[in-house]
Structures are given as C-alpha cells and as structure tokens.
Write an enzyme that holds these catalytic residues in place. Sequence first.
Site, mmCIF file in Angstrom:
data_model
loop_
_atom_site.group_PDB
_atom_site.id
_atom_site.type_symbol
_atom_site.label_atom_id
_atom_site.label_comp_id
_atom_site.label_asym_id
_atom_site.label_seq_id
_atom_site.Cartn_x
_atom_site.Cartn_y
_atom_site.Cartn_z
ATOM 1 N N SER B 133 48.607 35.180 52.378
ATOM 2 C CA SER B 133 47.812 35.719 51.278
ATOM 3 C C SER B 133 48.627 35.796 49.980
ATOM 4 C CB SER B 133 47.237 37.086 51.668
ATOM 5 O OG SER B 133 46.138 37.385 50.852
ATOM 6 N N LYS B 185 31.169 55.851 39.342
ATOM 7 C CA LYS B 185 32.467 56.527 39.207
ATOM 8 C C LYS B 185 33.090 56.880 40.565
ATOM 9 C CE LYS B 185 35.808 57.853 36.774
ATOM 10 N NZ LYS B 185 36.670 56.775 36.346
#
Lengths: 203, 315
Positions: B133, B185
Amino acid sequence: MNLEKFRSLAWADFFLYSLIDPRALYRRVKQKDPDAFWISFIVPIFVSLSGILLLSLLGRESAFFYYKISYGWILVFLFTFIKILIYTSLVDVAAQFSGLKGNIRELLTLMNFSMLPTLFVLPAAYPFIVGDFVPLFFYVLFSLACFIWHILIIVQSISEMHTIEFGRAFLIYLMPAVVTGIILLLTGIMLVINTAGYISTFM
Amino acid sequence: MERERKLTVAILAMLILVAVIAIIDISFKIEEKRSREIKFVMPDTGAGVGIVRVEGPIELSSPSGPFSLPGGAESIVKRLDALAKDSSIKAVVVRINSPGGTVAATQEIYEKIMKLRKKNIPVVASMGDVAASGGYYVAAACNHIVANYGTVTGSIGVIAFSPNLRRLFDKFGIQMNVIKSGKYKDILATHRDMTGEERALLQEMIDSSYGKFVKDIAVGRNMSESDIMKIADGRVMSGSSALEKKLVDQNGTFEDAIMKARELAGLDEESPVYEESTSPFNEIFGQLNRFLGSRSIPGTEMLYPVYKLEYRYMQ
C-alpha cells in the site's frame, strides 16, 4: 621554596616519612620548613597520571579512548582532586564532631602525601601487563595493598595530629565513608522509586 | 639523613622513569591503532550512496512521548533533503519495511523522491518484509525497485474505518449528547450507524485518494493507468509475483539495491555507503519512547474516532 632549599633535598623528607614513618611525617609537616602544603599536591598529580596510564595499559584499545584521551586526562585529574578535597573535608568534619579541633590545611597535606603508595601500583603491575600474565588480577591486588598502606599512613597521621589512639583515628577516617555509603544507598533507593513512578505514569 | 633523602629522590626518579616508559608504550599503541583505523575509515569518503529507511507505519510525525525524538515522514523528508544537498551523494537507496500509512504522509515522501529524480539523483527502492500500500506508493516514486522474493507488496488501495458501537451503547443504555454545527460534523461517530450520505461522502474521498494513488504509480513506474487498475484492487502479492506484474523491476536483496544504485549513478563497486547516523543516546531514548510513548488510555480510540485515510495493508 628557593633553589638552595631545593638542593638541600629537605622536601624529600615528606615523601620519605610518608613511606616509613607517618607520625614523623606530621611532625615534619608542622615544622613548615619548607611549607609542605603546595608540595603535597605533586602526589595527587602523579597519582592521576599513574591512574590514566594504568587505564590506558589495561583497557581495550578503542578509537574513542585514543582520540578523546584529553577528556580522560581532565576527568581523572578532576576526579582525583575532588575526591581528595571532599573526603578530607568530611574527615575534618568527623574529627570536629568527635570533639577535636579542625585543621583542614594540614589534613589535606597529609591526605595528599598518604596517596604516595598508589604510585607504586604502576611499576608493580607493569611487568605483569607487559608479560600479559593475569594483569587485571595483579592490578587489583596491588591496588588493594596500596590502598591499605594509604589508610595506615593517613590514620597514623591523624592519630599523631590530634594526639589520639589509632582506633579512634581509624573511626574518624572511616565515618565519612560509612555516612556517604548510607546516603548513597538511600538516594539510590529513592531514585529507583521515583524512576518507577515516572515510568508508570506513561503506562 | 642525607643518604636517605637521596634514596627517596632515587625512588621518585624511578617512578617517573616507569611513567615515561608507560607513556612511550602507549604512544606506540596509539600509532599502531591509528594506522589500522585510517585504513578502515578510508572508504567512507567521496562520492557514494545514501541510505534512507522507511520503517513501520507511515505518519507525518512519530508518536509523542517523554523520550520522543524526531521521526515519521517529516524526518524521512528531511533526510532526503539532506542527501539531495550533499555533493558526495550520487544515488539514494530507500529501504522500505512498511505496511503503508496516512495519505498525506505517504504523498510527502513520494513527492520528495520525485524531486530527487528530477535532480538526476537515481533513487532505488529496496523492499524488506513488507512494502505494501503506502509502502509501495513510496517505492513507486523510485527509478528502480528491488524486492525480495518473499516481500509482501501490492495492496494498492485506500481504506478508512471506524467501529460501530451502537449495539453496545444500546445494551448498556448509554446515549451520547451531540451538539454539532453541520450534519457531517460527527461523521465516523461510533455511537450510531453511518448514514448513506456520510458513506457517499467518505467514498468520494476514498475514490479521490485512490485515483491519485493509481495515477502516481503510473507516473513513477512509467505504465498506463489501465494496466495498474487491473491489479489495484487491494490484493497483496509476493515479490516474485510483483515482478511478473511489473510492479517491481528486480528480485534481490538490499545489497543488490545498493549495487544497482551505484550502477545507475556510474559509481564504482567499492564506493561508500552512507547510512543514517544514530547516536547511542538516540537509540536508547528511541527504545524507551517505543516502550512508553505510543500508549494511550485503553478504549479511547474506540470512542473518539481518528479521521484517517490510509494507504495501508491491514495485517
């Protein structure tokens, strides 16, 4: 000390009496002919030199040691002088605690001269180092012997200085070591407890 | 008395003589040692190969602790920068042993390596146990990649995750009071299910980072994006399999990578290798920090989600 006195070899008495008669050493120091105080510092200087030479001869060759040898010199010199100064002060304090009169200047002179046997470790151990015949064992053996000799000199000198018996003088000499040992032990224990506490706050 | 004094002086003179002999003896040893060491030190001068190490999860800065030292991607970028400025560094080997890490940190290292390439400093990647990765992302920036046969690599993709503790909260009757300025949020909040809109928003971010990943690999490896896409589904592979799929250029060891770097820079086989220097103090404090520094209060990472997009191989 002028040249005349130097040539008379009167200063050699201090070294001679250090080795053969420590009580006579104190009496000779007290005469102040010549003043032994500054002369006595020759001994710790050569003790430091002898110490670093022995370390160099016995130690493993490492690049750090050889290239940074100047730091080693400074460290050994400082260590020797500070050690003598602190221990002499403590012995003087111990003497005063025992009801005797303090005399740091003469005690420091005697302490310096009492280090003289330490200088014999180098010539005694050198053949074993060159011959590579258990050099560390003989170094420790001679160091111990010279340390006992040093104790005998200083204790007899203290005994003569304060006009006290040998046993009491020995106790006065030993007291700072015992007290320092106990303080260091307690400090060590507290340090371990504090460090463990500090580390545990992050776990 | 005169005789005894002279004898004392003779003894003192003998002591000084022994000291002088010892000094001469030690001086000879110093000379002998120094000449031996000069021979040993000689190769570490002149043009050579610099080593950079990318170890463990990649983050911008290392975890803080009582004995923390500079670390993370920032220190790797600084090291690369220092090597780029050093006139004696003609090539760089990046030793990677990492499962990847955060997107931003990985991209910082990638971009820095690309800048070195633009300065005509050849950069060779050497893969250790894992270079997956983000670890592979960093390697892709290099001119040449050397992987061990058993290296775990690939895992091209992006991941973000958070635990869903709603059922646990319900079981214990815990309710969270959330006062927020906008509907997103408390995205990735652990006390409730994720909404479809939130999932779509995060997916968009993941796709964007994934697109950048694939594009950068294509640039670094000089391959087409479509070729990368065929294997960029998060799969892991061994070093030998990666060679078949052209994700790496060579199977070999760290030494092979150094030799390749020398070859690319036109250096001779005996040219020096400049490792990162670490003082004994740094090593001691580094060990202490690894032991103490990265610990947090157990369970807090579950309650307070960390907003992280990662190029990371989940082991």
